[in-house]
Design an enzyme around this catalytic site. Sequence first.
Site, mmCIF file in Angstrom:
data_model
loop_
_atom_site.group_PDB
_atom_site.id
_atom_site.type_symbol
_atom_site.label_atom_id
_atom_site.label_comp_id
_atom_site.label_asym_id
_atom_site.label_seq_id
_atom_site.Cartn_x
_atom_site.Cartn_y
_atom_site.Cartn_z
ATOM 1 N N LYS A 1 41.162 32.364 41.845
ATOM 2 C CA LYS A 1 42.355 32.507 42.691
ATOM 3 C C LYS A 1 43.346 33.485 42.058
ATOM 4 C CE LYS A 1 45.389 31.455 45.947
ATOM 5 N NZ LYS A 1 46.719 31.724 45.444
ATOM 6 N N SER B 1 44.310 29.832 49.420
ATOM 7 C CA SER B 1 44.948 31.073 49.854
ATOM 8 C C SER B 1 44.966 31.176 51.371
ATOM 9 C CB SER B 1 44.210 32.288 49.286
ATOM 10 O OG SER B 1 44.809 33.481 49.741
ATOM 11 N N HIS C 1 42.107 36.885 42.773
ATOM 12 C CA HIS C 1 42.418 37.126 44.189
ATOM 13 C C HIS C 1 43.856 37.605 44.335
ATOM 14 C CE1 HIS C 1 44.507 35.690 47.798
ATOM 15 N NE2 HIS C 1 43.397 35.892 48.474
ATOM 16 N N ASN C 2 44.784 36.914 43.685
ATOM 17 C CA ASN C 2 46.193 37.281 43.809
ATOM 18 C C ASN C 2 46.480 38.639 43.167
ATOM 19 O OD1 ASN C 2 46.368 34.735 44.921
ATOM 20 N ND2 ASN C 2 48.214 34.172 43.808
ATOM 21 N N GLU D 1 45.395 41.144 45.518
ATOM 22 C CA GLU D 1 46.410 41.140 46.574
ATOM 23 C C GLU D 1 47.592 42.046 46.188
ATOM 24 O OE1 GLU D 1 49.637 37.835 47.824
ATOM 25 O OE2 GLU D 1 47.553 37.163 47.944
#
Length: 488
Positions: A188, A133, A191-192, A195
């Site tokens: 991940k 990222s 995380h996205n 986001e």
Amino acid sequence: MSAPNATADIAMIGLAVMGENLVLNMESHGFTVAVYNRTVDKMEAFVAGRGKGKKIVGCKTVADLCAALKRPRKIMMLVKAGSAVDACIEQIIPCLEPGDIIIDGGNSHYPDTISRAKHVESKGLLFIGTGVSGGEEGALKGPSIMPGGSVAAWPHVKPIFQAVSAKVGGGVPCCDWVGTDGAGHFVKMVHNGIEYGDMQMICEAYMLLKDVAGLTNEELLDVFTKWNEGELDSYLIQITRDILKEKDPETGKHVVDIILDTAGQKGTGKWTSVAALDYGVAGPTVAEAVFARCMSAMKEERVAASKELSGPQATFTGDKAVFIEDVRQALFASKICSYAQGFQLMRAAAAEQKWALDYGSIALMWRGGCIIRARFLGEIKAAFDKNPALANLLLDGYFKAAVERSQAAWRRCLCRAVEHGVPTPAFSSALAYFDGYRTARLPANLLQAQRDYFGAHTYERTDKPRGKFFHTDWCRLGGNTTATTYIV
């Protein structure tokens, strides 16, 4: 044994902007990188252009690429998620030997990574699925890297990954081993998803300040500049500030005002929301952020509806400075709840998948390089360092105090949004999450009664031990047959 001319430390397949920048990052840290692209012209242009004079070995075939690598061979792919990854893996496998390592650095869905790890390991090879990222700038200057997969592969890639990753706190790398099979790509994905929530909440703050308080772009620029100097300090607030500065040279207008209000998405927010449903975890804020993008895509329909459907015609009254502060506090409190949901999702997945996730380490990996990097991730790391078994961030002293401090402003902000007819799905869902989590008795007792009434689904009782189920003959039919009890 490696071939006599094997000089490369690692290979990269896929030379789009992320691949090129990560190669240049690796090379700048002293590593020799072999590169291959399905379109040979693209590889040759890179080697002769941005890679000219650097320790980069251009290869026209996968066989050449593998021959250029020192053992154990380490081949990283940055190609489009999905079938392209599988095709690439099948192309690589025949050229490798036991102990060699295949690395998928794309945005693959974690169940695919679990399957690929098993498949590659069945061939005597090692597999890593890693989240990367930070966008193109992060890839070049230092991304956040979240590797998972074959544990035996980690010592071989650790020196490279930690060297090229972002650094915080005096040189601590934003990269550490996450866990087995799909753990890296799962983290991940979360995380996205976070986001998505962060971006939507910032957009809601922007809309409230613009459409309710009537702030100009210059005033908004001043607000976001100040916010980035306090507890909201983050990459996304920073780039929002920068966006508000930019003017279009052709029209002289602010660029943000001439961008069409339809948002795209690549699916990782949806994956996070589906995972929350799969694991039975409340994740409403990310889901609402995904739905907000879906709503934005209905541009023509919304324009037509705006001419048919009316809303409140409220006029802002009161102190703008007070309202701006209310919005700031609402944004911070909502952000805390969004991260709390993300960490609860990781905890649930870790329990089911048998991943030994280190949540403090994950917070540190997100502290620099990645899109959601923010000052308060340091507080998240501290919270899990203090209590690795922490059930929810809202129960940590720092975050509990922050939300309590912001609660009144948060509620005032949402009352204003409702009065003015401004949609705030992420802010609202975050507050509903907070209120739901702090409520000892929810109305699910009535819901269970309804389910038992029409489907004999049974219920537990407050005056009996948990795990014992009961049924009421609501319809007075005299039957005692019940439906199978199960938890989805």
